[in-house]
Design a protein around this motif. Structure first.
Motif, PDB file in Angstrom:
ATOM      1  N   UNK A   1     -11.275   5.683   1.384  1.00 19.20           N
ATOM      2  CA  UNK A   1     -10.493   4.456   1.264  1.00 19.20           C
ATOM      3  C   UNK A   1     -10.035   4.141  -0.148  1.00 19.20           C
ATOM      4  N   UNK A   2     -10.725   4.708  -1.145  1.00 15.42           N
ATOM      5  CA  UNK A   2     -10.448   4.363  -2.527  1.00 15.42           C
ATOM      6  C   UNK A   2      -9.485   5.353  -3.164  1.00 15.42           C
ATOM      7  N   UNK A   3      -8.568   4.831  -3.936  1.00 10.51           N
ATOM      8  CA  UNK A   3      -7.655   5.686  -4.667  1.00 10.51           C
ATOM      9  C   UNK A   3      -8.108   5.851  -6.097  1.00 10.51           C
ATOM     10  N   UNK A   4      -7.216   6.353  -6.930  1.00 12.21           N
ATOM     11  CA  UNK A   4      -7.526   6.523  -8.341  1.00 12.21           C
ATOM     12  C   UNK A   4      -7.827   5.164  -8.958  1.00 12.21           C
ATOM     13  N   UNK A   5      -8.828   5.138  -9.828  1.00  9.92           N
ATOM     14  CA  UNK A   5      -9.196   3.885 -10.475  1.00  9.92           C
ATOM     15  C   UNK A   5     -10.178   3.052  -9.683  1.00  9.92           C
ATOM     16  N   UNK A   6     -10.596   3.548  -8.515  1.00  5.45           N
ATOM     17  CA  UNK A   6     -11.607   2.839  -7.731  1.00  5.45           C
ATOM     18  C   UNK A   6     -11.084   1.658  -6.948  1.00  5.45           C
ATOM     19  N   UNK A   7      -9.777   1.528  -6.809  1.00  8.72           N
ATOM     20  CA  UNK A   7      -9.194   0.431  -6.037  1.00  8.72           C
ATOM     21  C   UNK A   7      -8.818   0.919  -4.649  1.00  8.72           C
ATOM     22  N   UNK A   8      -9.009   0.064  -3.646  1.00  9.82           N
ATOM     23  CA  UNK A   8      -8.661   0.444  -2.279  1.00  9.82           C
ATOM     24  C   UNK A   8      -7.203   0.863  -2.188  1.00  9.82           C
ATOM     25  N   UNK A   9      -6.958   1.885  -1.377  1.00  7.92           N
ATOM     26  CA  UNK A   9      -5.585   2.335  -1.182  1.00  7.92           C
ATOM     27  C   UNK A   9      -4.735   1.234  -0.556  1.00  7.92           C
ATOM     28  N   UNK A  10      -5.312   0.483   0.361  1.00  5.59           N
ATOM     29  CA  UNK A  10      -4.564  -0.603   0.998  1.00  5.59           C
ATOM     30  C   UNK A  10      -4.176  -1.666  -0.027  1.00  5.59           C
ATOM     31  N   UNK A  11      -5.079  -1.950  -0.948  1.00  6.95           N
ATOM     32  CA  UNK A  11      -4.786  -2.924  -2.003  1.00  6.95           C
ATOM     33  C   UNK A  11      -3.668  -2.410  -2.903  1.00  6.95           C
ATOM     34  N   UNK A  12      -3.690  -1.112  -3.202  1.00  5.39           N
ATOM     35  CA  UNK A  12      -2.638  -0.524  -4.026  1.00  5.39           C
ATOM     36  C   UNK A  12      -1.274  -0.663  -3.353  1.00  5.39           C
ATOM     37  N   UNK A  13      -1.227  -0.407  -2.039  1.00  5.26           N
ATOM     38  CA  UNK A  13       0.035  -0.532  -1.318  1.00  5.26           C
ATOM     39  C   UNK A  13       0.506  -1.977  -1.307  1.00  5.26           C
ATOM     40  N   UNK A  14      -0.401  -2.898  -1.054  1.00  7.48           N
ATOM     41  CA  UNK A  14      -0.004  -4.310  -1.021  1.00  7.48           C
ATOM     42  C   UNK A  14       0.536  -4.744  -2.376  1.00  7.48           C
ATOM     43  N   UNK A  15      -0.081  -4.274  -3.446  1.00  2.23           N
ATOM     44  CA  UNK A  15       0.402  -4.619  -4.784  1.00  2.23           C
ATOM     45  C   UNK A  15       1.797  -4.047  -5.033  1.00  2.23           C
ATOM     46  N   UNK A  16       2.064  -2.865  -4.494  1.00  2.00           N
ATOM     47  CA  UNK A  16       3.401  -2.287  -4.627  1.00  2.00           C
ATOM     48  C   UNK A  16       4.436  -3.153  -3.917  1.00  2.00           C
ATOM     49  N   UNK A  17       4.086  -3.659  -2.739  1.00  2.00           N
ATOM     50  CA  UNK A  17       5.012  -4.505  -1.989  1.00  2.00           C
ATOM     51  C   UNK A  17       5.262  -5.838  -2.691  1.00  2.00           C
ATOM     52  N   UNK A  18       4.264  -6.317  -3.427  1.00  2.00           N
ATOM     53  CA  UNK A  18       4.380  -7.616  -4.086  1.00  2.00           C
ATOM     54  C   UNK A  18       4.755  -7.500  -5.558  1.00  2.00           C
ATOM     55  N   UNK A  19       4.916  -6.286  -6.044  1.00  2.00           N
ATOM     56  CA  UNK A  19       5.211  -6.076  -7.458  1.00  2.00           C
ATOM     57  C   UNK A  19       6.589  -6.622  -7.828  1.00  2.00           C
ATOM     58  N   UNK A  20       6.713  -7.199  -9.021  1.00  2.00           N
ATOM     59  CA  UNK A  20       8.039  -7.636  -9.478  1.00  2.00           C
ATOM     60  C   UNK A  20       8.940  -6.461  -9.846  1.00  2.00           C
ATOM     61  N   UNK A  21       8.348  -5.276  -9.973  1.00  2.00           N
ATOM     62  CA  UNK A  21       9.114  -4.070 -10.281  1.00  2.00           C
ATOM     63  C   UNK A  21       9.451  -3.309  -8.997  1.00  2.00           C
ATOM     64  N   UNK A  22      10.563  -2.611  -9.009  1.00  2.00           N
ATOM     65  CA  UNK A  22      10.931  -1.766  -7.871  1.00  2.00           C
ATOM     66  C   UNK A  22       9.986  -0.574  -7.807  1.00  2.00           C
ATOM     67  N   UNK A  23       9.397  -0.343  -6.640  1.00  4.21           N
ATOM     68  CA  UNK A  23       8.454   0.755  -6.449  1.00  4.21           C
ATOM     69  C   UNK A  23       9.073   1.797  -5.515  1.00  4.21           C
ATOM     70  N   UNK A  24       8.481   3.009  -5.535  1.00  2.00           N
ATOM     71  CA  UNK A  24       9.006   4.120  -4.748  1.00  2.00           C
ATOM     72  C   UNK A  24       7.866   4.865  -4.069  1.00  2.00           C
TER      73      UNK A  24
END
Length: 332
Positions: free
Chosen positions: A36-59
């Motif tokens: 479940x954890x990605x690089x940096x020890x943060x949940x992968x789901x949390x990483x995806x949610x942060x990408x969706x909510x980021x003020x920067x355009x993500x890919x």
């Protein structure tokens, strides 16, 4: 009263059982961290949610197998799109739910094991009604998948880019409740559900697309994927203007690929999906290679044009196996 030897035996058994439980919990914890954890020890789901909510355009980049997921991660992508079209294609079947959801789950498990970045899966219509969709969420979570995108069409799905095909849409209320069921079923509060609106694909007016996007966001969707198969981005631009940043928007510019990326930034787009390009590139390369070998009846002219066998070993992390053999196998 029990004999002292019996009491000591019971105490010893309890101690052993407790020790075994602690070890099992620790082992489970390690397994879960890896899954479940990605690089940096943060949940992968949390990483995806942060990408969706980021003020920067993500890919995020399309992948369809363990090896393509690893290649996407090595290229620098922070997330992966598990494309339904690409997974179906690599299995040699049509993108019409001919691959069952359990077969797709097996592919996703390999993809997640091979990469440390979050995976957003193209979950078609959720493989049925709300009950199928909420069960799917649980099974995706079990495999460490960060989120699912579902489209508001009917099962079995029809690929959006097929020419001249009818694209019947699901009832708005029923699909909205399907989204709610998926969010309610998720054990991880950061598991993402992206609602893919197919109104423009189906030829409906912009008012219908906006109506559906509003309903799906209200139902709990983490983002709206607005889809179009026009050769230019005019209708997407209109949607973005009328939508006015009510919630995160995901775009898939497969057909309007000449639109500058900076334009998507100017619109306030949250996430861009490069949706099927690894599969299309690999198909073209395989076709050219196999045709050449068949024609020349030799591989002497292709060896310098393809990956070395050692690169396959590297991508599949043979070095880790070698280190494990040195640690766990008895020395000769």
């Amino acid at each position: 009263m029990a004999a002292p030897s019996v009491t000591r035996g019971l105490a010893r058994s309890t101690q052993l059982l407790s020790s075994q439980v602690v070890k099992a919990q620790a082992s489970c914890s390690v397994s879960q961290r890896r899954q479940y954890m990605g690089a940096g020890g943060e949940k992968k789901s949390t990483q995806l949610k942060k990408m969706l909510l980021s003020p920067e355009l993500e890919f995020i980049m399309e992948a369809h197998s363990g090896i393509s997921a690893r290649i996407a991660e090595e290229a620098g992508f922070k997330g992966i799109w598990a494309s339904g079209l690409s997974i179906s294609t690599q299995l040699g079947v049509r993108d019409s739910n001919e691959a069952s959801w359990t077969q797709v789950l097996e592919v996703l498990e390999y993809m997640n094991d091979a990469s440390d970045v979050p995976i957003l899966v193209d979950a078609d219509t959720g493989y049925g009604n709300f009950n199928n969709a909420r069960r799917l969420v649980r099974k995706l979570e079990d495999r460490g998948i960060a989120g699912a995108a579902i489209e508001d069409k009917l099962f079995p799905k029809t690929n959006s880019l097929l020419d001249g095909r009818e694209q019947p849409l699901a009832n708005i209320e029923e699909f909205a409740l399907k989204i709610t069921a998926m969010k309610d079923s998720a054990r991880d509060p950061d598991f993402c559900v992206v609602a893919r609106v197919e109104a423009l694909i189906a030829g409906w007016p912009m008012e219908e697309a906006l109506k559906r996007a509003d309903a799906f966001l209200d139902a709990g969707a983490d983002a709206i994927l607005m889809h179009s198969k026009k050769k230019d981005a005019a209708e997407i631009e209109e949607f973005m203007r009328l939508w006015n940043n009510k919630g995160p928007v995901v775009l898939v510019p497969t057909t309007y690929h000449t639109t500058p990326t900076e334009t998507f930034r100017d619109w306030g787009t949250a996430l861009i999906i490069w949706a099927n390009h690894s599969m299309r590139a690999s198909v073209k390369a395989m076709q050219a290679l196999t045709k050449q070998i068949h024609h020349e009846q030799s591989i002497s002219n292709v060896e310098k044009e393809i990956a070395a066998v050692k690169e396959l070993f590297r991508l599949t992390r043979d070095d880790e196996l070698k280190a494990a053999e040195d640690k766990y196998l008895p020395k000769a």
